[in-house]
Design a protein around this motif. Structure first.
Motif, short mmCIF file in Angstrom:
data_model
loop_
_atom_site.label_atom_id
_atom_site.label_comp_id
_atom_site.label_asym_id
_atom_site.label_seq_id
_atom_site.Cartn_x
_atom_site.Cartn_y
_atom_site.Cartn_z
N LYS A 5 -10.53 -6.35 -2.72
CA LYS A 5 -9.50 -7.37 -2.71
C LYS A 5 -10.01 -8.60 -1.98
CE LYS A 5 -5.70 -4.12 -2.68
NZ LYS A 5 -4.43 -3.78 -2.09
N HIS A 17 -7.93 -1.44 0.90
CA HIS A 17 -7.58 -2.56 1.78
C HIS A 17 -8.54 -2.64 2.96
CE1 HIS A 17 -5.59 -4.55 5.17
NE2 HIS A 17 -5.11 -5.34 4.24
N MET A 63 0.86 -1.18 0.00
CA MET A 63 0.00 0.00 0.00
C MET A 63 0.90 1.23 0.00
SD MET A 63 -2.99 -1.11 2.64
CE MET A 63 -2.04 -2.25 3.63
N LYS A 64 0.71 2.07 -0.99
CA LYS A 64 1.55 3.25 -1.12
C LYS A 64 0.78 4.54 -0.92
CE LYS A 64 4.80 1.00 -4.22
NZ LYS A 64 5.46 1.01 -5.51
N THR A 65 -0.54 4.48 -1.07
CA THR A 65 -1.34 5.70 -0.98
C THR A 65 -2.47 5.52 0.03
OG1 THR A 65 -2.94 5.06 -2.68
CG2 THR A 65 -0.90 6.15 -3.45
N ASP A 67 -5.00 3.33 -1.49
CA ASP A 67 -4.67 1.91 -1.34
C ASP A 67 -5.11 1.40 0.03
OD1 ASP A 67 -3.42 1.95 -3.85
OD2 ASP A 67 -1.39 2.09 -3.00
N LEU A 68 -4.86 2.20 1.05
CA LEU A 68 -5.25 1.85 2.42
C LEU A 68 -6.77 1.74 2.52
CD1 LEU A 68 -4.58 1.35 5.41
CD2 LEU A 68 -4.65 3.84 5.72
#
Length: 165
Positions: A70, A12, A3-5, A8-9
């Motif tokens: 996901k 998730h 997770m980079k952003t 993304d979090l």
């Protein structure tokens, strides 16, 4: 995938919450069958229907935000459900088990409340207004369920032998 952003979090955490809700749809019927108090059974059955709608609401959030959920397993909810299942296996049916089921269900509700509170904040920061509205609807339902369970716990009749044994 790392997770980079913040988005993304968010994806998730939403996916994790989706898993938690799906697990609850499998656990609530077991809890309803184990409960002996008719009001508690009815509360679990009503929350099952609500939880099914919450699963659909998460799917709507993902669709409206333009991403796919996901395939992950919510380990936190898995642990809470395992704990409840263990209590069902260890405690004789009756008021003590009902009290244990309420406590277990409230733990799960508090876990979900924390998750939805965080999701609402992140969705707000990302500008996902439709998601915020949908997530807040679910948050309100989780809070109401927690309150109903607390009311049931307060109304339970536990005799001295059950309290002291």
């Amino acid at each position: 995938m790392p997770m980079k952003t913040v988005q993304d979090l968010f994806i998730h955490d939403l996916s994790d919450t989706y898993s938690a809700e799906k697990q609850m749809t499998r656990s609530l019927p077991k809890m309803a069958r184990a409960a002996t108090n008719p009001d508690l059974q009815a509360a679990f059955e009503a929350h099952l229907e609500e939880t099914r709608a919450q699963v659909e609401r998460i799917e709507q959030v993902a669709e409206r935000c333009g991403f796919k959920l996901k395939r992950i397993k919510c380990e936190g909810m898995e642990g809470l459900i395992e704990e409840a299942t263990s209590l069902i296996d260890q405690i004789e049916a009756g008021p003590v088990l009902d009290a244990a089921l309420i406590a277990s269900a409230q733990k799960a509700e508090h876990y979900e409340i924390a998750g939805y509170t965080s999701l609402c904040l992140v969705a707000q920061k990302l500008g996902f207004q439709e998601a915020v509205s949908l997530l807040k609807e679910t948050l309100g339902e989780e809070q109401a369920t927690d309150q109903r369970l607390g009311t049931l716990a307060e109304a339970m009749q536990i005799d001295e032998a059950q309290a002291a044994a």
